[in-house]
Design a protein around this motif. Structure first.
Motif, PDB file in Angstrom:
ATOM      1  N   TYR A 132      25.498  40.677  48.769  1.00  0.00           N
ATOM      2  CA  TYR A 132      26.638  40.497  49.855  1.00  0.00           C
ATOM      3  C   TYR A 132      26.331  39.744  51.019  1.00  0.00           C
ATOM      4  O   TYR A 132      27.005  38.924  51.765  1.00  0.00           O
ATOM      5  CB  TYR A 132      27.179  42.005  49.869  1.00  0.00           C
TER       6      TYR A 132
ATOM      7  N   LEU B 260      25.958  36.356  50.229  1.00  0.00           N
ATOM      8  CA  LEU B 260      27.219  35.696  50.075  1.00  0.00           C
ATOM      9  C   LEU B 260      27.836  35.722  51.594  1.00  0.00           C
ATOM     10  O   LEU B 260      28.459  34.432  51.738  1.00  0.00           O
ATOM     11  CB  LEU B 260      28.268  36.826  49.131  1.00  0.00           C
TER      12      LEU B 260
ATOM     13  N   TYR C 144      36.292  32.176  48.370  1.00  0.00           N
ATOM     14  CA  TYR C 144      34.864  32.058  48.181  1.00  0.00           C
ATOM     15  C   TYR C 144      34.336  32.555  46.965  1.00  0.00           C
ATOM     16  O   TYR C 144      33.418  32.079  46.245  1.00  0.00           O
ATOM     17  CB  TYR C 144      34.157  32.351  49.351  1.00  0.00           C
ATOM     18  N   VAL C 145      35.077  33.569  46.273  1.00  0.00           N
ATOM     19  CA  VAL C 145      34.607  34.238  45.173  1.00  0.00           C
ATOM     20  C   VAL C 145      34.718  33.179  44.000  1.00  0.00           C
ATOM     21  O   VAL C 145      33.916  33.394  43.097  1.00  0.00           O
ATOM     22  CB  VAL C 145      35.536  35.377  44.990  1.00  0.00           C
TER      23      VAL C 145
ATOM     24  N   TYR D  54      31.149  32.156  43.596  1.00  0.00           N
ATOM     25  CA  TYR D  54      30.340  33.154  42.934  1.00  0.00           C
ATOM     26  C   TYR D  54      30.589  33.088  41.254  1.00  0.00           C
ATOM     27  O   TYR D  54      29.676  33.213  40.700  1.00  0.00           O
ATOM     28  CB  TYR D  54      31.228  34.265  43.684  1.00  0.00           C
TER      29      TYR D  54
ATOM     30  N   GLY E 219      40.725  30.048  44.542  1.00  0.00           N
ATOM     31  CA  GLY E 219      39.836  31.114  43.837  1.00  0.00           C
ATOM     32  C   GLY E 219      40.684  31.670  42.690  1.00  0.00           C
ATOM     33  O   GLY E 219      40.014  32.302  41.786  1.00  0.00           O
TER      34      GLY E 219
ATOM     35  N   ARG F 108      39.614  32.041  38.518  1.00  0.00           N
ATOM     36  CA  ARG F 108      39.580  33.025  37.705  1.00  0.00           C
ATOM     37  C   ARG F 108      40.612  33.113  36.708  1.00  0.00           C
ATOM     38  O   ARG F 108      40.053  33.421  35.405  1.00  0.00           O
ATOM     39  CB  ARG F 108      39.919  34.357  38.850  1.00  0.00           C
TER      40      ARG F 108
ATOM     41  N   GLY G 213      26.963  30.459  47.342  1.00  0.00           N
ATOM     42  CA  GLY G 213      27.736  31.121  46.396  1.00  0.00           C
ATOM     43  C   GLY G 213      27.308  31.305  45.006  1.00  0.00           C
ATOM     44  O   GLY G 213      27.252  32.215  44.277  1.00  0.00           O
TER      45      GLY G 213
ATOM     46  N   GLY H 243      25.902  34.160  42.466  1.00  0.00           N
ATOM     47  CA  GLY H 243      26.537  34.262  41.331  1.00  0.00           C
ATOM     48  C   GLY H 243      25.670  34.423  40.149  1.00  0.00           C
ATOM     49  O   GLY H 243      25.843  35.339  39.255  1.00  0.00           O
TER      50      GLY H 243
ATOM     51  N   PHE I  48      35.602  39.023  39.547  1.00  0.00           N
ATOM     52  CA  PHE I  48      35.802  37.873  40.778  1.00  0.00           C
ATOM     53  C   PHE I  48      37.381  37.783  40.951  1.00  0.00           C
ATOM     54  O   PHE I  48      37.958  36.856  41.181  1.00  0.00           O
ATOM     55  CB  PHE I  48      35.323  36.521  40.071  1.00  0.00           C
TER      56      PHE I  48
ATOM     57  N   GLU J  37      37.180  40.539  46.097  1.00  0.00           N
ATOM     58  CA  GLU J  37      35.721  40.247  46.370  1.00  0.00           C
ATOM     59  C   GLU J  37      35.626  39.316  47.507  1.00  0.00           C
ATOM     60  O   GLU J  37      35.022  39.403  48.499  1.00  0.00           O
ATOM     61  CB  GLU J  37      35.118  39.528  45.065  1.00  0.00           C
ATOM     62  N   SER J  38      36.488  38.231  47.390  1.00  0.00           N
ATOM     63  CA  SER J  38      36.518  37.229  48.405  1.00  0.00           C
ATOM     64  C   SER J  38      36.928  37.967  49.813  1.00  0.00           C
ATOM     65  O   SER J  38      36.341  37.627  50.971  1.00  0.00           O
ATOM     66  CB  SER J  38      37.808  36.167  48.675  1.00  0.00           C
TER      67      SER J  38
END
Lengths: 578, 464
Positions: B145, B148, B166-167, B170, B226, B230, B342, B346, B361, B365-366
């Motif tokens: 973290y 990140l 941002y995730v 990742y 983001g 996903r 990131g 990841g 994700f 997380e973001s």
């Protein structure tokens, strides 16, 4: 001083800004929806000159700046930035035709700014700017602000960050050079003690100077300053003048500035361009422009007579009036009638309101006053040479026509040729304008009119058609035109000079006449905006407008209360319909 | 009753605000109000009784609550509100003067933390032999973290572009490695740079459309991106196995040596006894070095023209354009470099877990990564470290609140309250330090004397 100065003093006919322009704005038009912020504007900025762009609020000055620096894309027009001496006309045309944004050679370079994005204008064309509301990086130190300005050379030196991350020594050298350059400008702007303080911590005057220092760190060829003296005290203002002169003389950077502070403008400007409602109304050397009645009228407002109740202004007015006594004696009645000082001397007795007669000249006061001290302060060869040139031009009678011709030498529009053509041509142009209203007269005017016409020498210089006028008002005297919103005593006098005495005359104006009068009174578009014709129609019928009621009650300081002349009867509305 | 004191705590020179009488009167007033308000809430209790509700008076509880209010108010009056020397005075001075001290402490802390991080696995194996695995695992998580946070700090803290998605990068990094390993048999070290590159590419691709957006719109669009990533990972079943996730992701090797039991393993090669903890220590050092690289690059970039351009962009974009900075490229660089780190993180996450699915994700997380950056102070590297330790470590530590059961009785389950306590702590920090723990900015170039720049000067950029 430098070569550019020599050009100015030796070049007899062509001023520096036409002979060696660093920037040419050609037929620039900027529309926002239906609003024309800048209309068909042409002017040049001379290399090594300090050029001032002045005009009332909302005249479109900042819009011009934003077009030049790429923050707006102009609707029409061409903006040429030149590196290297001379007009480079062939290169300009070649680049324009080729569709390229710019082309640079060993001799110089030609940049078409209207095709370039804002950051390239700064980076490639070397045009730097400051902002009306200061835009510093408040959370960064003064030094960092100046290093950000050297972003592009430092990016190259840091190998686009790769070399910098690896810590190559070449970047360290480049950074040290950048810091040295920053320190140089900090010393020039007396900010070196504050180098490690955040920019937002600086006092206002320092922030203004820092913004100029930051712009200079780009290494510009043209520096555009948007109201650099705004909010400065007189001492800081004087320092600013010194700094700008230093920048011009030692670094040979041309300066284009927007300024409201006439002290600054008149003292340091080599060249002044005046805008009003997006249109150029004057262009020339500072001392020529400052006495141009169109500038006085437009820049300071023609009927904003509240200002003249200040005692010292009245004193100035009296002085100017006395001076102009001699000047106008030789002048023809028609020419002098439009001249502000000439008119101002007599009405003192005639007018009811003490303040009113001073009107025309009062507006001139701030310009005159600052103008008067400017040549004295400057004392350079250049300035004196120019002022001589100018005084000879406007010499004894300061007649309008020669002066417009002088002022308009910088323009490329049709006005230039018309003015250059001289009196013969404009007289010829005036004749048809005069003839037409005569034929229209019976329909437009219910009252029998004496047929005497008013001749305006350069009537043909203005677009549209001169309205019909009578030398004297009809029996019973002229109407009180100040009851129309937008017409003050000053304008009333001017209209009377044109032979317009009565509401029904104004009510009969058509588009061509409105255009002509608008141009003649130096505020194109205002007649439509203020709906003179509509008001006049109501008043000509004997009706009242909200404004005329206020005038009659004496609530409007810029108008003279009371009805004058033969008051129209309610039924005589026929002529009003045009 | 003689009025010897004024009612307001700020009294003129004549009034004696310190008077005991005034304090008691004020406390009595508060107690009276508490009694009136509390009568129905505390004094009366409704119970379900046969045939309807039954009112039960709880005089004891009511009187106790009144007394608590009275005593509390009296003490506050005596020591805080109605005294010339409030005991909180020192506290408030300490708070207002804490800025520079925190920055100073940050400097000491920086090297202290670095030294501790360097020996951390051996510290735990030595002093907590029974729980070393748990602690090192937690340290790996925190370090992930931190990395990140440092990556996002480039985008949010330096360039001032609020990125709520941002995730996504990742996820791109994790899936890049997982898919490369699954389809092309790539190892961790080969896939790591590719994962970073792919994430950077996605950073540029996602950066382009949002270049012209500002403020809330920028935040919303990045949030959407983001989620798009996903959802694509979730629904592209043939390629990503969707919600089933990808398992069997290879572990990293130590110069070709696997950390496994038996022949050819790391322990065997060096002739030491195999211990499962070795793999954790190895993973810890991988993420430690990756995080250090992130930090080193970020710190270097800050002192380079590109870093200054990022910060200038945060301060005033229009001024940047007038100085010849290509704001498009500058923003894209920030997105790309932030995304690259990131992606590295990841990729590490994938190899550490051995199994990834889109579940890992989510937007939460973001939000956590962004909270770390904001809590630590935008643009502050050490702030991110502290915030990550507090946030990630804090949440985990709150699982072990067994002692609270002794206070509140055996029916009290502290795990249920950990998010509540955590939220309360966050609120307190934000009240105390609204611009984050370390909010001062260190200048990137110095002429004579380095002065830290206060948070009130520094702009926060878009979307704040």
């Amino acid at each position: 001083m430098k070569t550019a100065t020599k050009v100015k003093t030796t070049g007899d006919a062509t001023p520096n800004w036409d002979a060696d322009p660093v920037l040419s704005v050609e037929h620039l038009t900027m529309r926002f929806g239906g609003l024309v912020a800048v209309g068909d504007l042409c002017f040049n900025v001379g290399r090594g000159d300090i050029t001032a762009l002045i005009g009332p609020n909302g005249a479109g000055k900042t819009t011009v700046f934003n077009c030049v620096t790429g923050f707006y894309k102009p609707t029409e027009g061409r903006i040429v930035m030149r590196h290297g001496p001379g007009r480079q006309d062939d290169a300009v045309e070649a680049v324009t035709a080729s569709g390229l944004k710019w082309q640079s050679t060993n001799a110089g370079g030609v940049f078409l700014l209207e095709r370039m994005p804002d950051h390239e204008i700064s980076h490639k064309a070397k045009v730097a700017r400051t902002f009306q509301n200061i835009r510093l990086f408040g959370g960064m130190t003064v030094l960092e602000n100046l290093l950000v300005a050297q972003h592009n050379p430092l990016m190259v030196a840091s190998g686009f960050s790769l070399g910098g991350i690896l810590g190559l020594p070449s970047y360290k050298r480049a950074q040290q050079e950048a810091i040295d350059k920053a320190v140089y400008w900090l010393e020039r702007t007396h900010l070196v003690e504050r180098a490690d303080d955040p920019a937002a911590d600086l006092p206002y005057g320092d922030q203004r100077r820092l913004e100029i220092a930051r712009a200079m760190c780009i290494g510009p060829q043209l520096l555009c300053l948007d109201e650099p003296a705004a909010g400065l005290n007189p001492r800081e203002s004087a320092e600013l003048n010194q700094l700008l002169k230093y920048i011009r003389d030692e670094h040979n950077v041309s300066v284009l500035l927007i300024e409201h502070d006439m002290g600054v403008v008149m003292e340091i400007s080599d060249h002044v361009v005046v805008l009003d409602y997006g249109v150029k109304i004057a262009d020339g050397a500072a001392d020529a422009v400052k006495s141009d009645p169109k500038v006085i009228a437009a820049y300071l407002g023609v009927d904003d007579e509240a200002e003249i109740d200040v005692p010292e202004i009245r004193k100035d007015v009296a002085k100017v009036a006395a001076e102009s006594d001699g000047a106008t004696a030789a002048g023809s009645k028609k020419a002098s009638a439009r001249k502000a000082p000439a008119k101002a001397r007599k009405p003192a007795a005639r007018k009811t309101k003490a303040a009113a007669p001073a009107a025309d000249t009062a507006f001139a006061q701030p310009l005159m006053a600052t103008g008067a001290k400017a040549p004295a302060k400057r004392g350079t060869a250049k300035a004196s040479a120019r002022s001589q040139e100018k005084t000879s031009a406007k010499a004894p009678e300061k007649a309008r026509a020669p002066k417009t011709a002088k002022a308009k030498t910088g323009t490329t529009g049709p006005a230039k040729t018309a003015a250059a053509g001289g009196a013969a041509k404009s007289a010829a142009a005036a004749t048809p304008a005069k003839a037409k209203p005569a034929t229209r007269k019976p329909a437009a005017k219910p009252a029998p009119a004496e047929a005497s016409e008013i001749k305006i020498a350069n009537s043909g210089d203005y677009p549209g058609k001169q309205p019909h006028g009578t030398r004297k008002p009809r029996a019973g005297g002229g109407n009180n035109l100040t009851r129309i919103k937008g017409i003050g005593p000053a304008n009333e006098k001017k209209l009377n000079t044109l032979g317009t005495w009565h509401f029904d005359q104004i009510a009969a104006w058509k588009k061509a006449e409105i255009e002509w009068v608008g141009a003649y009174l130096s505020f194109p578009g205002r007649i439509e905006r203020e709906e003179w014709v509509k008001q006049a129609k109501v008043l000509a019928r004997g009706g009242e407008t909200a404004f005329s009621k206020r005038v009659d009650k004496g609530d409007v300081p810029t108008s003279v209360p009371g009805r004058r002349g033969a008051q129209p009867k309610k039924t005589t509305a026929k002529g009003g319909k045009a | 009753m003689a009025v010897s004191g004024t009612k307001t705590p700020v009294a003129g020179p004549q009034g004696d605000p310190n008077s005991l009488q005034a304090s008691i009167k004020d406390a009595a007033m508060a107690a009276f109000l508490a009694g009136v308000l509390g009568f129905f809430f505390i004094g009366i209790r409704t119970d379900i009784a046969p045939g309807g509700l039954d009112l039960k008076m709880r005089w004891g509880a009511w009187i106790i609550s009144i007394l608590i209010v009275f005593a509390g108010r009296l003490l506050l009056n005596l020591f805080v509100y109605k005294t010339r020397r409030p005991v909180t005075r020192n506290l408030s001075i300490g708070l207002s003067g804490s800025e520079s001290r925190l920055a100073q402490a940050g400097k000491v802390l920086k090297w202290g933390l670095f030294a501790f991080a360097l020996i951390l696995p051996f510290f735990f194996t030595t002093f907590f032999p029974g729980r070393d695995r748990q602690f090192i695992d937690l340290a790996i998580l925190i370090m992930t973290y931190i990395m990140l946070g440092w990556g996002l700090n480039i985008v949010v803290g330096l360039a001032g572009l609020l990125d709520l998605g941002y995730v996504a990068f990742y996820a791109v990094g994790a899936y890049s490695f997982a898919l490369l390993a699954q389809y092309l048999d790539f190892g961790f070290w080969l896939a790591l740079p590719l994962a970073g590159l792919l994430a950077a590419t996605w950073g540029v691709i996602l950066g382009f459309p949002v270049l012209r957006l500002r403020g809330d719109y920028l935040a919303i669009v990045t949030l959407a991106f983001g989620e798009i990533i996903r959802v694509v990972l979730l629904n592209w079943y043939e390629f990503t196995k969707g919600p089933d996730g990808i398992s069997g992701i290879p572990k990293p090797t130590f110069f070709g040596l696997e950390l496994k039991r038996g022949e050819g393993g790391f322990a065997d090669f060096f002739g030491i006894a195999y211990d499962p903890i070795q793999r954790f220590i190895f993973l810890y050092y991988i993420i430690f070095i990756l995080a250090l690289i992130t930090n080193f690059v970020t710190m270097r970039l800050r002192r380079l023209p590109i870093g200054r351009a990022w910060e200038a962009l945060r301060e005033d974009e229009i001024a940047c354009r007038s100085l010849g900075i290509n704001t498009r490229n500058t923003k894209l660089t920030a997105f790309a470099i932030g995304a690259m780190f990131g992606g590295f993180a990841g990729s590490f996450f994938a190899t550490r877990q051995g199994f990834i699915s889109p579940e890992s994700f989510t937007f939460l997380e973001s939000a956590i990564i962004l909270a770390i950056v904001v809590l630590g102070g935008l643009g502050s590297q050490i702030g991110v470290v502290i915030a990550a330790v507090v946030m990630i470590g804090g949440i985990e530590m709150l699982r072990n609140l067994g002692f609270l059961q002794q206070v509140f009785g055996s029916g009290f389950d502290p795990v249920q309250y950990r998010m509540l306590i955590f939220g309360l702590a966050m609120v307190l920090i934000m009240v105390w330090k609204p611009r984050g723990l370390i909010s001062t900015r260190e200048p990137s170039a110095v002429l004579k004397e380095k002065k830290r720049i206060g948070a009130d000067m520094v702009a926060q950029g878009e979307g704040h």
